[in-house]
Design an enzyme around this catalytic site. Structure first.
Site, short mmCIF file in Angstrom:
data_model
loop_
_atom_site.label_atom_id
_atom_site.label_comp_id
_atom_site.label_asym_id
_atom_site.label_seq_id
_atom_site.Cartn_x
_atom_site.Cartn_y
_atom_site.Cartn_z
N TYR A 1 -14.26 -3.30 8.91
CA TYR A 1 -12.92 -2.77 9.18
C TYR A 1 -12.46 -3.18 10.58
O TYR A 1 -11.34 -3.66 10.76
CB TYR A 1 -12.95 -1.25 9.05
CG TYR A 1 -11.59 -0.60 9.16
CD1 TYR A 1 -10.70 -0.65 8.10
CD2 TYR A 1 -11.20 0.07 10.32
CE1 TYR A 1 -9.44 -0.04 8.19
CE2 TYR A 1 -9.96 0.67 10.42
CZ TYR A 1 -9.08 0.61 9.36
OH TYR A 1 -7.85 1.20 9.45
N LYS B 1 -9.28 -5.68 11.53
CA LYS B 1 -8.15 -5.22 12.32
C LYS B 1 -8.02 -6.00 13.63
O LYS B 1 -6.91 -6.21 14.14
CB LYS B 1 -8.27 -3.72 12.59
CG LYS B 1 -8.12 -2.86 11.33
CD LYS B 1 -6.79 -3.08 10.63
CE LYS B 1 -6.62 -2.16 9.44
NZ LYS B 1 -5.31 -2.35 8.77
N SER C 1 -5.30 -0.99 13.96
CA SER C 1 -6.11 0.20 14.19
C SER C 1 -6.75 0.13 15.57
O SER C 1 -7.06 -0.95 16.07
CB SER C 1 -7.22 0.30 13.12
OG SER C 1 -8.14 1.33 13.45
N GLY D 1 0.81 -1.22 0.00
CA GLY D 1 0.00 0.00 0.00
C GLY D 1 0.83 1.26 0.00
O GLY D 1 0.69 2.12 0.87
#
Length: 233
Positions: free
Chosen positions: A144, A148, A131, A10
């Site tokens: 999400y 995580k 996160s 990324g």
């Protein structure tokens, strides 16, 4: 001394771009990958490759080509991540699967293939970007947050399994910072972040990159989750 090599997923923007710059300035070779948007920058001694990390075969080829280019991989940073915001009853199966396949499956594939070469080397560092969402509940962030949370558990298990080979595996919670993902947050959320921070501030992305660079060289710390933030609930 031969330069070390880092593989960063990324890299097009945000944390990935900052990490690429930081490691490069400190003399590392860079193997970077991106899925859609080709990076709008270059750094010395680097190889950027278009890869969908949610596909195991593409990850295997990435690791193979990286080793062919630079001889070995000393550090892997699992940074690539996506988010699809929707409440559970409005989230489509496709949205859920896209997030899980990229954030969790992709991280697993990278770790799996990187360990094959690091075990032979009897050394290496793996750093997963997780996160705070893994520990807090936010409306619309089910996929999400679940992905995580999985990365956190994967980090701890990988650390236990890889430790006897001299390989460290840690995770970093980057806190809120202004990148392409963070820029979509509303003013109210940003003010809440600052209010909960003992410094009334958001994360400095350059400091974050410097911390990860430091962690990449630490040999005696593994299985840890580092919260790079100053918020207090």
């Amino acid at each position: 001394m031969k330069a070390k090599t880092v593989l960063i997923t990324g890299i097009s923007r945000g944390i990935g771009k900052e990490l690429t710059s930081s490691f490069s300035k400190n003399g590392w070779n860079i193997c970077g990958c991106y899925k859609n948007n080709s990076p709008d920058y270059t750094v010395p001694n680097s190889k950027f490759t278009k890869v969908d990390i949610s596909k195991h075969n593409e990850v295997k080829e990435l690791i193979k080509s990286s080793i062919s280019e630079f001889g070995k991989i000393d550090c892997v940073i699992n940074n690539a991540s996506v988010a699809k915001r929707a409440t559970i009853f409005r989230m489509t199966n496709e949205m859920w699967e896209h997030v899980i396949k990229t954030n969790l499956n992709g991280t697993f594939y990278i770790i799996k293939e990187a360990l094959r070469t690091m075990i032979k080397q009897r050394s290496g560092s793996i750093i997963n970007i997780a996160s705070i969402s893994a520990f807090k509940s936010y409306v619309g962030a089910a996929g999400y947050s679940a992905s995580k949370s999985g990365v956190i558990s994967l980090t701890r298990t990988a650390a236990r399994e890889a430790g006897r080979f001299g390989i460290t595996v840690n995770a970093v919670l980057p806190g809120f910072h202004f990148t392409s993902m963070g820029d979509n947050a509303g003013d109210a959320y940003i003010e809440e972040v600052k209010r909960k921070s003992v410094l009334n501030a958001t994360t400095d992305i350059k400091e974050l990159a410097d911390f990860i660079l430091f962690l990449a060289g630490v040999k005696t710390v593994s299985g840890q989750i580092f919260n790079f933030d100053s918020r207090i609930a």
